[in-house]
Enzyme design. Sequence first.
Site, mmCIF file in Angstrom:
data_model
loop_
_atom_site.group_PDB
_atom_site.id
_atom_site.type_symbol
_atom_site.label_atom_id
_atom_site.label_comp_id
_atom_site.label_asym_id
_atom_site.label_seq_id
_atom_site.Cartn_x
_atom_site.Cartn_y
_atom_site.Cartn_z
ATOM 1 N N ASP A 1 -12.035 36.071 -27.978
ATOM 2 C CA ASP A 1 -12.670 35.031 -27.174
ATOM 3 C C ASP A 1 -13.328 34.040 -28.118
ATOM 4 O O ASP A 1 -13.116 34.080 -29.318
ATOM 5 C CB ASP A 1 -13.715 35.646 -26.236
ATOM 6 C CG ASP A 1 -14.714 36.456 -27.030
ATOM 7 O OD1 ASP A 1 -15.082 36.029 -28.134
ATOM 8 O OD2 ASP A 1 -15.125 37.518 -26.553
ATOM 9 N N LYS B 1 -6.167 37.519 -23.515
ATOM 10 C CA LYS B 1 -7.546 37.875 -23.779
ATOM 11 C C LYS B 1 -8.091 38.798 -22.688
ATOM 12 O O LYS B 1 -8.675 39.846 -22.961
ATOM 13 C CB LYS B 1 -8.391 36.608 -23.914
ATOM 14 C CG LYS B 1 -9.853 36.856 -24.192
ATOM 15 C CD LYS B 1 -10.628 36.793 -22.910
ATOM 16 C CE LYS B 1 -12.006 37.422 -23.106
ATOM 17 N NZ LYS B 1 -12.724 37.484 -21.820
#
Length: 213
Positions: free
Chosen positions: A138, A120
């Site tokens: 996210d 991420k």
Amino acid sequence: MTPPEIHAFFARLSAANPAPVTELAYGNGYQLLVAVVLSAQATDVGVNKATRRLFELVHTPAQMLELGEEGLKAHIRTIGLFNSKAKNVIALSHRLVAEFGGEVPDSRDVLETLPGVGRKTANVVVNVLFGQETCAVDTHVFRLANRTGLAPGKTPLAVENGIMKRVKAPWRRDAHHWLILHGRYVCTARSPKCGECAVADLCQFRGKALAAG
DNA sequence: ATCCCGAGGG
DNA sequence: CCCTCTGGAT
């Protein structure tokens, strides 16, 4: 969502926000990397509050090493998970100095080998810093992708692959930012503001009660 | 699956 | 009080 619906979805989100940018404050690539690492399970407002002073003192990994782990902790104590984050930022800074001449690598795969940097975070960094077409998943992106029906998936990676497959140009590059902003201010986790949502008619969720599942 | 961990909101 | 916030490492 069908391809035309996906097109309309991003066209409307982009109308509300033509040039979306991260709300994390940073002055250079290294500061962005640090800010994104610090932002895990934390609000950007909270991260910016902590980095405001920190980034006046520290602009490079070498300067971060000079500050030291305890010095860094003093700045970021108000951020969740600060202990492990401080350790990671110091270790990461060591590696940037030792292996990359103090520069931030422009490769997601290389970034992922840095302590405290997962997929991420790496996706955000190469997207924002180097313009690469990645989509960091996210909590917001994961929630919206599943809630709206844009790209359902059981894991963040499955959602990321779904978005990269379904979302075409010119939306792919900033899809991440539009989803974040919409998730943060309109399609919130607890009580989504469907009444003021620009894409409610394209959403499989709309006003369905959260408790009802 | 579990731990790391603090501020803000409802 | 409980949940959420641009997760990662073990």
